[in-house]
Write a protein that holds these residues in place. Structure first.
Motif, short mmCIF file in Angstrom:
data_model
loop_
_atom_site.label_atom_id
_atom_site.label_comp_id
_atom_site.label_asym_id
_atom_site.label_seq_id
_atom_site.Cartn_x
_atom_site.Cartn_y
_atom_site.Cartn_z
N GLY A 71 79.28 39.40 39.17
CA GLY A 71 80.28 39.17 38.04
C GLY A 71 80.78 40.30 37.21
N ASP A 72 79.95 41.23 37.06
CA ASP A 72 80.58 42.58 36.66
C ASP A 72 81.67 43.07 37.13
N ASP A 73 81.70 43.04 38.60
CA ASP A 73 82.66 43.34 39.34
C ASP A 73 84.24 42.61 39.13
N ALA A 74 83.60 41.35 39.06
CA ALA A 74 84.91 40.26 38.61
C ALA A 74 85.58 40.56 37.34
N ARG A 75 84.42 40.85 36.34
CA ARG A 75 85.34 41.13 34.86
C ARG A 75 86.09 42.25 35.23
N ARG A 76 85.66 43.45 35.78
CA ARG A 76 86.50 44.64 35.93
C ARG A 76 87.67 44.42 36.53
N ALA A 77 87.62 43.42 37.28
CA ALA A 77 88.96 43.14 38.66
C ALA A 77 89.75 42.47 37.56
N LEU A 78 89.26 41.43 36.69
CA LEU A 78 90.23 40.91 35.75
C LEU A 78 91.00 41.84 35.02
N ALA A 79 89.99 42.68 34.47
CA ALA A 79 90.70 43.68 33.34
C ALA A 79 91.80 44.65 33.90
N LYS A 80 91.54 45.05 35.41
CA LYS A 80 92.50 45.75 36.08
C LYS A 80 93.64 44.98 36.34
N ILE A 81 93.48 43.72 36.53
CA ILE A 81 94.98 42.98 36.81
C ILE A 81 95.61 42.74 35.39
N GLU A 82 94.96 42.44 34.28
CA GLU A 82 95.63 42.25 33.32
C GLU A 82 96.46 43.64 32.77
N ALA A 83 95.64 44.87 33.38
CA ALA A 83 96.34 46.29 32.83
C ALA A 83 97.73 46.54 33.60
#
Length: 201
Positions: A71-83
């Motif tokens: 779940g933490d990995d997914a949150r980081r991935a979403l943040a990177k996509i947003e960026a």
């Protein structure tokens, strides 16, 4: 990259790494190298274009259902996509949501994932749909998410057969302290045959 380094970065055993590399090579992924020397991903690997909505929904699903670890990995991935999204585009534009899991199921899933990774048996206290309780030793194979419930498919030592257990009916769970008596990949293949035979019937 050396196999030991790669295994350490991925958080898996060296044996699992060698097995996964062999699987990828068998699927045509251009990985060169060998055990004890190292591995290099060669040119020529192409991936199909990804559907943005599907990617965001999948990451939301992992974030919601497995709040720690993956779940933490997914949150980081979403943040990177947003960026890196173009101006005016946002993951918030994807109007698809994921419901909350049953209480306690994330912790149960973490135990199941750990057991599968280690190829260890699990001891569970389980209550069936009639309310009858039992203590079982199982060899977990795969977890699944369905409309009504989250499940784990496993080999049940008590029944001597494959069984499917709802996570919300598992009252206690712990590593059994001993390995499964069959390798996970063998169990997975046998379970698929079992599932297919039931579907055909």
């Amino acid at each position: 990259m050396a196999g030991a380094t790669l295994a350490r970065e991925l958080g898996i055993s060296l044996r699992s790494l060698y097995r996964d590399i062999a699987t990828l090579q068998g699927e045509g992924v251009p990985i060169s190298g060998e055990a004890g020397v190292g591995y290099v991903l060669g040119p020529g690997l192409t991936l199909p274009p990804l559907n943005f909505d599907a990617v965001v929904l999948g990451l939301r699903f992992v974030e919601k259902r497995l709040p720690e670890g993956l779940g933490d990995d997914a949150r980081r991935a979403l943040a990177k996509i947003e960026a890196v999204l173009p101006k005016g585009r946002s993951a918030a534009d994807v109007h698809l949501l994921v419901g909350a899991p049953a209480a306690g199921s994330a912790a149960v899933l973490d135990q199941i994932r750990e057991a599968i990774r280690k190829e260890d048996a699990l001891k569970i206290a389980y209550r069936d749909k009639k309310g009858d309780a039992s203590e079982r030793t199982v060899w977990p194979i795969v977890g699944g998410f369905f409309d009504a419930a989250e499940m784990v498919a496993a080999w049940c030592e008590m029944r001597g057969d494959f069984r499917h257990f709802r996570l919300d009916r598992i009252e206690r769970i712990a590593l059994a302290g001993r390995p499964m008596e069959r390798r996970h990949r063998v169990l997975l293949a046998d379970w698929r045959l079992f599932r297919d035979s039931r579907d055909a019937g």
